[in-house]
Scaffold this motif. Structure first.
Motif, mmCIF file in Angstrom:
data_model
loop_
_atom_site.group_PDB
_atom_site.id
_atom_site.type_symbol
_atom_site.label_atom_id
_atom_site.label_comp_id
_atom_site.label_asym_id
_atom_site.label_seq_id
_atom_site.Cartn_x
_atom_site.Cartn_y
_atom_site.Cartn_z
ATOM 1 N N PRO A 91 3.440 -72.931 24.241
ATOM 2 C CA PRO A 91 2.246 -72.097 24.463
ATOM 3 C C PRO A 91 1.084 -72.928 25.004
ATOM 4 C CG PRO A 91 2.408 -72.663 22.153
ATOM 5 C CD PRO A 91 3.648 -73.229 22.799
ATOM 6 N N PRO A 92 0.072 -72.291 25.590
ATOM 7 C CA PRO A 92 -1.070 -73.025 26.155
ATOM 8 C C PRO A 92 -1.845 -73.776 25.071
ATOM 9 C CG PRO A 92 -1.019 -70.761 26.963
ATOM 10 C CD PRO A 92 -0.026 -70.835 25.837
ATOM 11 N N ILE A 119 -13.567 -68.677 19.847
ATOM 12 C CA ILE A 119 -12.572 -69.071 20.850
ATOM 13 C C ILE A 119 -11.446 -69.873 20.192
ATOM 14 C CG2 ILE A 119 -12.202 -70.437 22.948
ATOM 15 C CD1 ILE A 119 -15.066 -69.767 23.787
ATOM 16 N N ARG A 120 -11.771 -70.702 19.211
ATOM 17 C CA ARG A 120 -10.719 -71.466 18.512
ATOM 18 C C ARG A 120 -9.786 -70.521 17.755
ATOM 19 N NH1 ARG A 120 -15.071 -75.099 17.599
ATOM 20 N NH2 ARG A 120 -14.708 -77.121 18.658
ATOM 21 N N GLN A 121 -10.371 -69.472 17.127
ATOM 22 C CA GLN A 121 -9.519 -68.501 16.432
ATOM 23 C C GLN A 121 -8.606 -67.783 17.414
ATOM 24 O OE1 GLN A 121 -11.989 -65.861 14.103
ATOM 25 N NE2 GLN A 121 -13.084 -67.561 13.101
ATOM 26 N N GLN A 122 -9.144 -67.444 18.579
ATOM 27 C CA GLN A 122 -8.314 -66.795 19.598
ATOM 28 C C GLN A 122 -7.232 -67.745 20.102
ATOM 29 O OE1 GLN A 122 -11.319 -65.748 22.454
ATOM 30 N NE2 GLN A 122 -11.826 -63.781 21.469
ATOM 31 N N ALA A 123 -7.570 -69.045 20.190
ATOM 32 C CA ALA A 123 -6.607 -70.036 20.675
ATOM 33 C C ALA A 123 -5.410 -70.152 19.742
ATOM 34 C CB ALA A 123 -7.293 -71.395 20.820
ATOM 35 N N HIS A 181 -3.934 -67.881 18.381
ATOM 36 C CA HIS A 181 -3.018 -66.792 18.687
ATOM 37 C C HIS A 181 -2.749 -66.697 20.196
ATOM 38 C CE1 HIS A 181 -4.993 -65.733 14.849
ATOM 39 N NE2 HIS A 181 -3.782 -65.259 14.506
ATOM 40 N N SER A 182 -3.087 -67.770 20.906
ATOM 41 C CA SER A 182 -2.888 -67.815 22.368
ATOM 42 C C SER A 182 -3.471 -66.587 23.055
ATOM 43 C CB SER A 182 -1.392 -67.926 22.700
ATOM 44 O OG SER A 182 -0.857 -69.115 22.161
ATOM 45 N N ALA A 183 -4.673 -66.207 22.594
ATOM 46 C CA ALA A 183 -5.304 -64.991 23.122
ATOM 47 C C ALA A 183 -6.640 -65.263 23.797
ATOM 48 C CB ALA A 183 -5.497 -63.989 21.980
ATOM 49 N N VAL A 184 -6.836 -66.494 24.274
ATOM 50 C CA VAL A 184 -8.112 -66.827 24.932
ATOM 51 C C VAL A 184 -8.088 -66.302 26.361
ATOM 52 C CG1 VAL A 184 -9.658 -68.692 25.623
ATOM 53 C CG2 VAL A 184 -8.318 -68.916 23.521
#
Length: 520
Positions: free
Chosen positions: A122-123, A164-168, A170-173
């Motif tokens: 994942p990214p 943004i870290r929380q989204q990262a 879940h690979s949702a940024v």
């Protein structure tokens, strides 16, 4: 904001506050040609600003750094106040230099790492999050304090690195979405000159290229903001410049007691020259030998300033109190050197073929332009003055003969042409009679200019032989007088103490302990 090149009267460019209408108590005492010893021992300047010798001491690194910082601040404030062309510019490294190659390699490596992280499965978003955090701070720096609260809150919400870290995780940024918001915000905050740069960001497809170009445009916007602030604060700096510069130099002097050594030598040269001149006058037949020669401190100081336009910048160190003006004075010196040669050539032409060219004013203008063009860069080391003077002589003869032929008049014969060219070439020598004559007349004009009270709405009469350069010399003289008058206001107390020492001894220079302060 370009500098106004129009002719100005003396003193017009000085700070418009109370500082422009008064000198310090010490300097004011120097303006009287009959200045007495009592006026040099008044409590107006500090002991610390005296050039009196002091025992050597160990200078610590902290003191050196403090002095360097004060000097940088002083120079920066001075440039902002007096140079309306001063602005922050992007410093480009020399092409193909080692520093340029290293910078390019490091930057490319950084963006390559970012691209590999975003393309991973994942990214990974560590580098991207740091970039967005930095971008957020840059965008916030463009907002004025107390203003733009709505936009400030919006920027903080959209570029909330914690979110943004929380989204990262879940690979949702949404990297493209964040980049789009940043570009849109930049469009709202940028100066009109950057509209095209921001518009081009929207046409970039690769997200890493977008982020790279965003940083490039943000750097330009930061310079725009810095230059806007410089323009906004310039009037304030101009009002406070005298007090600020004087206090900063006092701090430098306290950290570095030798900070007036070169200034003392500069003034001492004029004192010695004036004493020698007075001694020669006293020895002339009929002179009153009973009266003790006395020096005018104002005359001494003005003569010191005149030396600045004949300064050898390659061999002599500039006075410390004039370092902020060295580049401007050197530019004026170079221009004055060119004007001297033009005046010499014009006078030679007038004396040699004046009877033939009389009544042809347009010819004088063309000959002046020929000289000015060929004398460009004459102060550079590689400039061959003798060769150029010979070329000017040849071209002048051609131009004169052409004008005479057009009017059906006889042209100059070979002997007259050879004489004119030979006299032109002789101007190469600094001690040539005509060059010495023109130099004395220019010095007389500048000396008269410095003797005028400030501000002054008129200029002194132009000495004979300088009509051809009158307009340029008046503009140059006003610029020079403005530099001198401002310098006197700032450093008057320090000059007063130096003159006390040189004219009346150590005890006069070090009598008081109060710091120098401007007169009320």
């Amino acid at each position: 904001m370009p500098f106004n090149d129009e002719k100005q009267c003396v003193g017009e460019d000085q700070p418009s506050d109370a500082d422009s209408s008064r000198l310090s108590e010490s300097t004011a005492s120097l303006s009287d040609c009959e200045c007495s010893r009592q006026s040099f021992t008044s409590d107006s300047s500090s002991k610390s600003s005296s050039p009196a010798s002091s025992p050597p001491r160990v200078v610590t690194l902290d003191e050196v750094m403090a002095t360097a910082k004060n000097l940088v601040n002083l120079t920066l404030a001075h440039e902002i106040a007096v140079n309306e062309n001063f602005q922050v510019k992007h410093a480009d490294l020399p092409e193909n230099s080692l520093a340029s190659r290293v910078k390019s390699i490091v930057h490319q490596a950084y963006w390559d790492v970012l691209e590999s992280e975003l393309n991973a499965e994942p990214p990974e978003y560590d580098h991207a999050i740091k970039l967005f955090e930095e971008i957020r701070e840059i965008l916030l720096s463009f907002l004025t304090p107390g203003g733009g609260n709505r936009l400030r809150n919006q920027i903080c919400e959209v570029l909330d690195t914690d979110l943004i870290r929380q989204q990262a995780q879940h690979s949702a940024v949404d990297i493209p979405g964040l980049a789009s918001y940043i570009i849109s915000t930049m469009g709202k905050l940028c100066a009109p000159v950057r509209d095209d740069d921001v518009r081009k960001l929207k046409a970039t497809g690769n997200i890493v290229d977008v982020l790279r170009q965003i940083f490039q445009v943000l750097e330009l916007m930061s310079m725009d903001m810095a230059n806007f602030l410089i323009r906004s604060f310039r009037p304030h700096f101009q009002r406070q410049l005298v007090d600020y510069e004087r206090s900063k130099f006092q701090e430098i002097l306290e950290e570095t007691p030798s900070a007036l050594d070169k200034t003392t030598q500069w003034i001492e040269e004029s004192v010695n020259e004036e004493l020698l001149s007075l001694s020669e006058i006293a020895l002339t037949p009929g002179a009153d030998s009973s009266s003790k020669p006395s020096l005018s401190p104002t005359l001494v100081l003005n003569n010191s300033y005149l030396k600045l336009l004949q300064w050898d910048h390659q061999k002599k160190v500039f006075p410390e109190t004039l370092l902020t003006e060295e580049a401007r004075l050197q530019e004026l010196t170079d221009k004055l050197s060119q004007l001297k040669i033009i005046a010499c050539l014009s006078l030679i032409t007038s004396n040699t073929v004046g009877a033939v060219t009389e009544g042809l004013p347009e010819l004088a203008g063309r000959l002046k332009r020929i000289s000015a063009v060929l004398l460009e860069g004459m102060c550079e080391k590689t400039f061959n003055l003798k060769e150029v003077l010979n070329s000017i002589g040849v071209k002048s003869c051609v131009e004169i003969n052409k004008t005479l032929m057009e009017r059906g008049l006889p042209t100059l014969n070979a002997e007259v042409q050879a004489n004119l060219i030979g006299q032109f070439s002789s101007v190469e020598k600094e001690d040539s009679p005509i060059r010495s004559l023109i130099d004395k007349r220019i010095q007389l004009y500048l000396k008269s200019l410095l003797s005028l009270p400030s501000p002054k709405k008129c200029l002194p009469p132009m000495p004979g032989g300088l009509a051809v350069i009158q307009q340029e010399l008046e503009v140059l003289g006003c610029q020079y007088a403005n530099i001198v008058n401002l310098n006197k206001q700032v450093y008057g107390p320090f000059y007063a103490n130096i003159l006390r020492k040189l004219l009346f001894g150590e005890e006069a220079a070090g009598k008081t302990d109060a710091p120098p302060s401007p007169a009320n």
